[in-house]
Design a protein around this motif. Sequence first.
Motif, short mmCIF file in Angstrom:
data_model
loop_
_atom_site.label_atom_id
_atom_site.label_comp_id
_atom_site.label_asym_id
_atom_site.label_seq_id
_atom_site.Cartn_x
_atom_site.Cartn_y
_atom_site.Cartn_z
N THR A 196 0.83 -1.20 0.00
CA THR A 196 0.00 0.00 0.00
C THR A 196 0.87 1.25 0.00
O THR A 196 2.05 1.22 0.36
CB THR A 196 -0.90 0.04 1.24
OG1 THR A 196 -0.07 0.16 2.41
CG2 THR A 196 -1.77 -1.22 1.34
N ALA A 197 0.27 2.36 -0.39
CA ALA A 197 1.00 3.62 -0.42
C ALA A 197 1.56 3.96 0.96
O ALA A 197 2.70 4.44 1.07
CB ALA A 197 0.09 4.74 -0.92
N LYS A 198 0.79 3.71 2.01
CA LYS A 198 1.26 4.01 3.36
C LYS A 198 2.50 3.20 3.70
O LYS A 198 3.48 3.73 4.27
CB LYS A 198 0.15 3.72 4.37
CG LYS A 198 0.54 4.00 5.80
CD LYS A 198 -0.61 3.70 6.76
CE LYS A 198 -0.20 3.97 8.21
NZ LYS A 198 -1.29 3.66 9.16
N THR A 199 2.49 1.91 3.36
CA THR A 199 3.66 1.07 3.64
C THR A 199 4.85 1.50 2.82
O THR A 199 5.99 1.56 3.32
CB THR A 199 3.33 -0.41 3.34
OG1 THR A 199 2.24 -0.83 4.18
CG2 THR A 199 4.53 -1.30 3.59
N LEU A 200 4.63 1.86 1.55
CA LEU A 200 5.74 2.31 0.70
C LEU A 200 6.36 3.59 1.23
O LEU A 200 7.59 3.73 1.23
CB LEU A 200 5.23 2.50 -0.73
CG LEU A 200 4.86 1.23 -1.49
CD1 LEU A 200 4.23 1.58 -2.83
CD2 LEU A 200 6.06 0.32 -1.67
N VAL A 201 5.52 4.51 1.68
CA VAL A 201 6.05 5.76 2.25
C VAL A 201 6.87 5.46 3.49
O VAL A 201 7.95 6.02 3.70
CB VAL A 201 4.90 6.73 2.57
CG1 VAL A 201 5.40 7.90 3.41
CG2 VAL A 201 4.27 7.25 1.28
#
Length: 199
Positions: A183-188
Motif C-alpha cells: 500500500t502507499a502508506k507502507t511504501l512511504v
Amino acid sequence: RERLAVLRQACGGPLTWRCLGDAAGRGTWKANRGPDAWGLVKVALADPVTESDGLAGLAAVTFGFKPELATGVEDPAQNDDFQRWLTGLARAIPHPTPPLATVLAAGPAVADVYIGLEANVDSVLRTSARRAEMEVVYLPPVIEATAVLVSPGRAAPGGLREALAPAGWDRRRPTPGALPLATAKTLVGLRTLWRDSVR
C-alpha cells in the motif's frame, strides 16, 4: 551465472530475498564460499527514495524478510532484526547505483546482481550482446507493479498506451503467484526508513 550458482549454494537451495540479503550482509564472495578474487558482493538497486523501481524492489525484499513488514501488519521501523539485515544489504549497493545497461556493459566489476522491474530489465536485455551471461530470476514472492494511465477529465494523451506495450507493460494478465505492491502508506514508511535510518 557463476555468481548465481555460488548464491544458490550459499542458500542451500533456491535463492530467496532473505538469502540474498544474508549474502550481501556477509560482505565478500569469499565469505559466501565463492572465489576471493570476486571481491565484494555488489547488489544494484535503484534509490528507493527517488526511483519507483527501487521502491518496488525495497518492498519485495521487505516481504521476503518477513511478510508482515510489507503488508502493514508490523512496522518495519520497529523491527531491529530487519533494520540490521536491510543495512547489510544497503552496504552492498554501489554508489552511484549503475543502470542495468552499464552493468551489462561492464560486467560484475560494477555489480553482481541487479534488482529491477521486469519491463525495464527485459527491454534492456533484448538489445544486449551479453544477454547470455545473465540469468533473470524471479525470487519469491514476486511483486507485481501495474502501470496505470490517469488523465482526469480528458482522454489520455495519444500514443502513451502504445508506447508502454513495446516496453513490456502490456501484459493484461496477472503473473501467477504474484502479490500486489504494498500500500502507499507502507511504501512511504519504507522509503522514510531507508532515507533516515538505513542509508
